[in-house]
Motif scaffolding. Structure first.
Motif, short mmCIF file in Angstrom:
data_model
loop_
_atom_site.label_atom_id
_atom_site.label_comp_id
_atom_site.label_asym_id
_atom_site.label_seq_id
_atom_site.Cartn_x
_atom_site.Cartn_y
_atom_site.Cartn_z
N UNK A 339 -3.06 -2.62 -9.36
CA UNK A 339 -3.12 -3.36 -10.16
C UNK A 339 -1.16 -3.70 -10.21
N UNK A 340 -0.92 -3.35 -9.32
CA UNK A 340 0.13 -4.46 -8.55
C UNK A 340 1.51 -3.65 -9.35
N UNK A 341 1.98 -4.47 -10.22
CA UNK A 341 3.44 -3.50 -10.11
C UNK A 341 4.74 -3.15 -9.61
N UNK A 342 6.33 -2.72 -10.26
CA UNK A 342 6.96 -2.55 -9.34
C UNK A 342 6.66 -1.58 -8.06
N UNK A 343 6.68 -0.83 -6.49
CA UNK A 343 6.32 0.09 -5.89
C UNK A 343 7.23 0.94 -6.13
N UNK A 344 6.66 2.36 -6.58
CA UNK A 344 7.24 3.81 -6.51
C UNK A 344 6.41 4.53 -5.54
N UNK A 345 6.24 5.42 -5.32
CA UNK A 345 6.19 6.53 -4.20
C UNK A 345 5.67 8.14 -5.22
N UNK A 346 4.76 8.12 -4.17
CA UNK A 346 4.44 10.40 -5.06
C UNK A 346 4.46 10.95 -3.41
N UNK A 347 5.28 11.49 -3.54
CA UNK A 347 5.24 12.97 -2.15
C UNK A 347 4.88 14.16 -2.73
N UNK A 348 4.36 14.11 -1.58
CA UNK A 348 3.34 15.35 -1.40
C UNK A 348 3.27 16.30 0.22
N UNK A 349 2.90 16.57 0.31
CA UNK A 349 2.73 17.40 1.57
C UNK A 349 1.55 17.81 2.33
N UNK A 350 1.57 17.84 3.75
CA UNK A 350 0.98 18.15 4.72
C UNK A 350 1.38 19.66 5.25
N UNK A 351 0.31 20.39 5.90
CA UNK A 351 0.87 21.87 6.45
C UNK A 351 0.57 21.84 8.31
N UNK A 352 1.57 22.86 8.40
CA UNK A 352 0.63 22.97 10.25
C UNK A 352 0.69 24.02 10.69
#
Length: 404
Positions: A339-352
């Motif tokens: 839906x557009x708008x200013x770019x933000x971010x989501x911080x998550x994790x992967x595991x190894x």
């Protein structure tokens, strides 16, 4: 807006055990229409112009040719003003230049004559016809024709516009041609049920022409395969050549995507979903020091599903992760509806797993502040193994994966 389209973007991400790094994802997005100009033109005014010009059969055929071509190229049923004025009858994604002589008095000439004839009147709001026509040509305005495949080839359209406020109904202009050839325009209320019964042209804004659709990728590179029941092969020879027999690497594939509801107003067209996965590709580190050699990656696909495909599984068959290592325990996964708008971010994790220990990998995935987050979280490698070839709900969509 089309059957299915796809793109991958260059994204910068970080890892808890390494410096911030950038990774170029295979098949970086290519623009089929250029960057595009976001010159603002009032949609209601354009709809009024289209309703006022003397549309004939050749103009209906021109618009239908264009929207059908866009759809066949993997986009929505759309005819951009850029093409209407510069390449009559061409759809989004068309590479061959069509000749305007294919159409008797193409639509752009009707618009041009009408704008110049009304420019002198105060009611038109057009002071400089040349400037207005230039702005219209360079704008993101288009004609969207939902359910165009149902057109009987002769009925005149009802012309309306996207009110851009999420409304389900709007004023439309019905063109009526009498037996004596005279015509008049009457105002009617238009909703999606109307568009399913009679031809409706919606003047709205284009949001997808800057991306290369999956259909276009297949035409440009046969390595992408035929789609449908076949797996699309990632055409990056450098990456696939790294995979050796018995290396423990697997391939994660998104087989099908099903949308269970439309997210946006029907005036705006189809729903645009972004499937984002953050992971470590081709991961074979055996020590913490070796982990510094690996850059996290984010693969970002766009899937656009037409409104009449609600509840219908769409074969996607695209590789999400080329080299999925047995050492990768989980990945970060998110689906958004754009839906557009200013770019933000989501911080998550992967595991190894490294040397018998589990390590978290921090991954930052971009999204826009107005996007609908359909689903986000972590998915375990074991879950993919146990759930492959089955459709699983992720919010209001269902996904079917395979891991090979």
């Amino acid at each position: 807006m089309k059957r299915i389209s796809l793109f991958c973007r260059m994204i910068c991400i970080s890892m808890t055990l390494a410096l911030v790094s950038c990774e170029v994802v295979d098949n970086v997005a290519k623009s089929s229409e250029g960057e595009g100009d976001t010159t603002y033109v009032d949609l209601e005014k354009v709809a009024g112009i289209l309703a006022a010009v003397p549309l004939m059969q050749t103009h209906l055929d021109e618009v239908h040719d264009a929207v059908s071509s866009s759809s066949g190229n993997g986009y929505d049923e759309e005819y951009t003003m850029r093409h209407l004025f510069g390449n009559p009858g061409a759809g989004v994604g068309d590479k061959d230049v069509r000749s305007g002589s294919e159409y008797t008095d193409p639509l752009w000439k009707l618009i041009d004559r009408h704008v110049r004839s009304i420019a002198a009147t105060k009611a038109s709001g057009i002071d400089d016809p040349d400037m207005f026509l230039k702005m219209l040509t360079e704008s993101d305005v288009q004609i969207y024709w939902p359910y165009s495949e149902q057109w009987n080839g002769k009925d005149m359209p009802v012309i309306t516009f996207d009110p851009e406020d999420g409304a389900r109904t709007n004023t439309g202009y019905r063109i009526k041609v009498e037996h004596d050839g005279s015509r008049h325009v009457e105002k009617v209320v238009v909703d999606e049920a109307t568009a399913m019964e009679v031809p409706v042209w919606v003047v709205n804004r284009n949001t997808d022409s800057g991306y290369t659709s999956l259909e276009m990728l297949r035409r440009e590179d046969p390595a992408w395969g035929e789609g449908g029941g076949a797996i699309i092969i990632n055409p990056s020879k450098d990456r696939t050549s790294q995979v050796k027999s018995g290396s423990g690497m697997k391939t994660l594939v998104l087989k099908e995507f099903t949308m269970n509801r439309n997210y946006d107003s029907w005036f705006a067209g189809a729903s645009e979903f972004f499937v984002k996965i953050g992971y470590l590709d081709n991961f074979t580190a055996s020590t913490e020091a070796e982990m510094r050699l690996y850059n996290p990656m984010v693969t970002d696909f766009m899937i656009v599903v037409k409104r009449n495909q609600v509840g219908v599984p769409q074969p996607f068959n695209a590789i999400l992760v080329t080299d999925w290592s047995d050492q990768v325990e989980s990945c970060a996964f998110m689906i958004t509806e754009d839906d557009g708008g200013t770019q933000t971010e989501w911080t998550s994790k992967a595991k190894v797993f490294v040397a018998g220990k589990s390590y978290g990998v921090e991954i930052t995935i971009p999204l826009n502040i107005r996007d609908d987050v359909v689903w986000r979280g972590q998915l375990a490698s074991r879950w993919f193994e146990e759930s492959k070839d089955e459709a699983w709900p992720f919010g209001d969509v269902e996904l079917t994966f395979d891991i090979l």
